[in-house]
Design an enzyme around this catalytic site. Structure first.
Site, PDB file in Angstrom:
ATOM      1  N   CYS A 123       0.826  -1.230   0.000  1.00 29.19           N
ATOM      2  CA  CYS A 123       0.000   0.000   0.000  1.00 29.19           C
ATOM      3  C   CYS A 123       0.854   1.271   0.000  1.00 29.19           C
ATOM      4  O   CYS A 123       0.332   2.362  -0.216  1.00 29.19           O
ATOM      5  CB  CYS A 123      -0.947   0.004   1.189  1.00 29.19           C
ATOM      6  SG  CYS A 123      -2.081  -1.391   1.192  1.00 29.19           S
ATOM      7  N   HIS A 259      -2.888   7.252   2.576  1.00 35.05           N
ATOM      8  CA  HIS A 259      -3.383   5.991   2.018  1.00 35.05           C
ATOM      9  C   HIS A 259      -4.758   5.724   2.623  1.00 35.05           C
ATOM     10  O   HIS A 259      -4.956   5.867   3.841  1.00 35.05           O
ATOM     11  CB  HIS A 259      -2.401   4.871   2.358  1.00 35.05           C
ATOM     12  CG  HIS A 259      -2.978   3.511   2.164  1.00 35.05           C
ATOM     13  ND1 HIS A 259      -3.631   3.150   1.010  1.00 35.05           N
ATOM     14  CD2 HIS A 259      -3.038   2.421   2.999  1.00 35.05           C
ATOM     15  CE1 HIS A 259      -4.056   1.896   1.134  1.00 35.05           C
ATOM     16  NE2 HIS A 259      -3.717   1.449   2.325  1.00 35.05           N
ATOM     17  N   ASN A 290     -10.393   0.367   0.371  1.00 39.25           N
ATOM     18  CA  ASN A 290      -8.931   0.468   0.385  1.00 39.25           C
ATOM     19  C   ASN A 290      -8.396  -0.145  -0.912  1.00 39.25           C
ATOM     20  O   ASN A 290      -8.455  -1.356  -1.098  1.00 39.25           O
ATOM     21  CB  ASN A 290      -8.413  -0.291   1.616  1.00 39.25           C
ATOM     22  CG  ASN A 290      -6.901  -0.343   1.708  1.00 39.25           C
ATOM     23  OD1 ASN A 290      -6.196  -0.176   0.711  1.00 39.25           O
ATOM     24  ND2 ASN A 290      -6.391  -0.605   2.888  1.00 39.25           N
TER      25      ASN A 290
HETATM   26  C1  LIG Z   1     -10.060  -4.395  10.582  1.00 35.68           C
HETATM   27  C2  LIG Z   1     -10.650  -3.362  11.534  1.00 35.68           C
HETATM   28  C3  LIG Z   1     -11.708  -2.532  10.859  1.00 35.68           C
HETATM   29  C4  LIG Z   1     -11.279  -4.117  12.696  1.00 35.68           C
HETATM   30  O1  LIG Z   1     -11.816  -3.177  13.587  1.00 35.68           O
HETATM   31  P1  LIG Z   1     -11.540  -3.315  15.137  1.00 35.68           P
HETATM   32  O2  LIG Z   1     -12.289  -2.251  15.801  1.00 35.68           O
HETATM   33  O3  LIG Z   1     -10.058  -3.363  15.335  1.00 35.68           O
HETATM   34  O4  LIG Z   1     -12.220  -4.706  15.421  1.00 35.68           O
HETATM   35  P2  LIG Z   1     -11.687  -5.924  16.287  1.00 35.68           P
HETATM   36  O5  LIG Z   1     -10.967  -6.882  15.408  1.00 35.68           O
HETATM   37  O6  LIG Z   1     -11.000  -5.421  17.540  1.00 35.68           O
HETATM   38  O7  LIG Z   1     -13.054  -6.555  16.695  1.00 35.68           O
HETATM   39  C5  LIG Z   1     -14.038  -5.811  17.458  1.00 35.68           C
HETATM   40  C6  LIG Z   1     -15.321  -6.604  17.494  1.00 35.68           C
HETATM   41  O8  LIG Z   1     -15.892  -6.682  16.164  1.00 35.68           O
HETATM   42  C7  LIG Z   1     -16.041  -8.050  15.772  1.00 35.68           C
HETATM   43  N1  LIG Z   1     -15.708  -8.155  14.362  1.00 35.68           N
HETATM   44  C8  LIG Z   1     -14.481  -8.356  13.813  1.00 35.68           C
HETATM   45  N2  LIG Z   1     -14.588  -8.358  12.478  1.00 35.68           N
HETATM   46  C9  LIG Z   1     -15.877  -8.156  12.172  1.00 35.68           C
HETATM   47  C10 LIG Z   1     -16.594  -8.036  10.970  1.00 35.68           C
HETATM   48  N3  LIG Z   1     -16.001  -8.123   9.770  1.00 35.68           N
HETATM   49  N4  LIG Z   1     -17.924  -7.783  11.034  1.00 35.68           N
HETATM   50  C11 LIG Z   1     -18.548  -7.671  12.223  1.00 35.68           C
HETATM   51  N5  LIG Z   1     -17.920  -7.793  13.400  1.00 35.68           N
HETATM   52  C12 LIG Z   1     -16.610  -8.014  13.377  1.00 35.68           C
HETATM   53  C13 LIG Z   1     -15.090  -8.825  16.636  1.00 35.68           C
HETATM   54  O9  LIG Z   1     -15.514 -10.150  16.816  1.00 35.68           O
HETATM   55  C14 LIG Z   1     -15.145  -8.052  17.939  1.00 35.68           C
HETATM   56  O10 LIG Z   1     -16.301  -8.400  18.649  1.00 35.68           O
HETATM   57  P3  LIG Z   1     -16.319  -8.411  20.273  1.00 35.68           P
HETATM   58  O11 LIG Z   1     -16.035  -6.980  20.669  1.00 35.68           O
HETATM   59  O12 LIG Z   1     -17.669  -8.877  20.582  1.00 35.68           O
HETATM   60  O13 LIG Z   1     -15.205  -9.352  20.650  1.00 35.68           O
HETATM   61  C15 LIG Z   1      -9.554  -2.429  12.093  1.00 35.68           C
HETATM   62  O14 LIG Z   1      -8.693  -3.139  12.943  1.00 35.68           O
HETATM   63  C16 LIG Z   1      -8.770  -1.801  11.012  1.00 35.68           C
HETATM   64  O15 LIG Z   1      -9.283  -1.064  10.217  1.00 35.68           O
HETATM   65  N6  LIG Z   1      -7.447  -2.041  10.991  1.00 35.68           N
HETATM   66  C17 LIG Z   1      -6.579  -1.498   9.981  1.00 35.68           C
HETATM   67  C18 LIG Z   1      -6.741  -2.301   8.757  1.00 35.68           C
HETATM   68  C19 LIG Z   1      -6.109  -1.649   7.580  1.00 35.68           C
HETATM   69  O16 LIG Z   1      -6.223  -0.485   7.380  1.00 35.68           O
HETATM   70  N7  LIG Z   1      -5.414  -2.446   6.811  1.00 35.68           N
HETATM   71  C20 LIG Z   1      -4.801  -2.027   5.615  1.00 35.68           C
HETATM   72  C21 LIG Z   1      -3.534  -1.342   5.885  1.00 35.68           C
HETATM   73  S1  LIG Z   1      -2.809  -1.036   4.391  1.00 35.68           S
END
Ligand SMILES: CC(C)(COP(=O)(O)OP(=O)(O)OC[C@H]1O[C@@H](n2cnc3c(N)ncnc32)[C@H](O)[C@@H]1OP(=O)(O)O)[C@@H](O)C(=O)NCCC(=O)NCCS
Length: 334
Positions: A123, A259, A290
């Site tokens: 990215c 990004h 993204n």
């Molecule tokens: C992926 C992302 C959106 C997840 O969001 P988050 O707030 O970190 O979510 P978590 O993984 O901590 O999970 C939080 C809750 O949502 C749930 N959850 C995880 N993925 C889920 C999905 N796709 N849909 C619904 N619920 C989901 C989890 O089970 C958890 O539930 P709980 O609180 O009951 O245990 C976030 O971490 C993110 O954007 N990270 C950066 C990713 C990125 O930009 N990558 C590219 C870089 S180039």
């Protein structure tokens, strides 16, 4: 004995002369994603800001989308394919090791015999390419360099994977870099952190995929929360260094084009940088998801076309992703 410049040549600078994008035809809503993913439109919007993304159809290959975006960038710059002497392509979803994507694009675009090569920086690829282009121009090795990010992320994302399926989208963005009397691309601040190699990675190698007769397609795997923490704790300092290297302060900026990984990440970075209200922040992620190496030029084109940001003003770019690689620089908008 010194290597001399050609007679009459003086030190020169690089600048983005034009930018262009290609949006795949098919718009994919969160509802459609949730037909195969255990998630909801509400969750995806709240956690990422994403409402739609584009998925490329079979004819919309990485090379085809790249050539279309590059053609627009050249037209905006008032240049033709024959003016290009180097083409740099960035992609993490181009599925061929050979020939290089960049060489395929030269064929479609008609830039032959331009030098052509790919950069593999996930990215951050567009910002890496821009830094290389700037140095090629400054050194006198090239006059016009095309830097293109082109992605079909939908090919490497497993539709049932709760950590990736809702984030990524497809598309291409391009910028043409040429000579300028004043610096138009600031010094790049870049690096990588191998401690995070596992954070965004291909699940298996191509060899493993071949050995298991197609059963282990090497989809992307991501530890979202770890990536999130790394970006919001590390990238503000990188952005500050890019500003300082260009001799600017946050208040001098017209635009912040990070990004497009997640709207919450962009907002967190803007807050950490204490960006004044007049600095417009890219929000392309809402409609495009993204798009990895394509996200920054796509966002730049949209903001310029909509009149949200003025030509000739300074913008802060910052790319980050798998590796964990990153690159930031200040550019003068085309
Ligand atoms: C992926 C992302 C959106 C997840 O969001 P988050 O707030 O970190 O979510 P978590 O993984 O901590 O999970 C939080 C809750 O949502 C749930 N959850 C995880 N993925 C889920 C999905 N796709 N849909 C619904 N619920 C989901 C989890 O089970 C958890 O539930 P709980 O609180 O009951 O245990 C976030 O971490 C993110 O954007 N990270 C950066 C990713 C990125 O930009 N990558 C590219 C870089 S180039």
């Amino acid at each position: 004995m010194q290597i001399s410049r050609p007679a009459g040549e003086r030190a020169r600078y690089g600048r983005i002369l034009g930018v262009g994008g290609y949006l795949p035809r098919r718009i994919v809503t969160n509802e459609e994603i949730c037909r195969s993913l255990d998630s909801s439109d509400e969750w995806i919007r709240r956690r990422t800001g994403i409402r739609t993304r584009r998925f490329a159809e079979p004819d919309e290959t990485t090379a085809m989308m790249a050539a279309a975006a590059a053609g627009k960038a050249l037209a905006q710059a008032g240049l033709t394919p024959g003016d290009v002497d180097c083409l740099i392509a960035a992609s993490m979803s181009h599925l061929y090791q050979a020939p290089p994507l960049a060489c395929e694009i030269t064929g479609l675009l008609g830039t032959t015999p331009a030098a052509a090569f790919d950069v593999s920086a996930a990215c951050a690829g567009f910002c890496y390419g821009l830094a290389i282009a700037n140095d090629l121009i400054s050194a006198g090795s090239a006059r016009h360099v095309l830097v293109i990010g082109s992605e079909r992320m939908s090919d490497i994302i497993e539709p049932t994977d709760r950590s990736t399926a809702f984030i990524f989208g497809d598309g291409a963005g391009a910028a043409v870099v040429g000579r300028a009397d004043q610096p138009g691309i600031g010094p790049v601040i870049w690096g990588s952190d191998p401690k995070g190699l596992h954070c965004i990675e291909q699940r298996t190698s191509w060899k493993d995929a071949g050995d298991t007769a197609g059963e282990a397609w090497p989809y992307l795997r991501m530890s979202g929360p770890e990536v999130y923490r790394w970006v919001v704790t590390t990238m503000p300092q990188v952005a500050q260094q890019a500003l300082a290297a260009a001799g600017l302060e946050a208040a001098d900026l017209a635009a912040f084009i990070p990004h497009q990984a997640n709207l919450r990440i962009s907002e967190s970075l803007a807050k950490a940088l204490d960006l004044p209200a007049h600095v417009q922040m890219a929000r392309d992620i809402i409609e495009m998801g993204n798009t990895s190496a394509a996200s920054i030029p796509l966002a730049m084109e949209r903001m310029l076309t909509s009149g949200e940001i003025p030509s000739g003003a300074p913008a802060l770019l910052i790319g980050f992703g798998s590796g964990l690689g990153y690159a930031a620089q200040i550019v003068t908008l085309p």
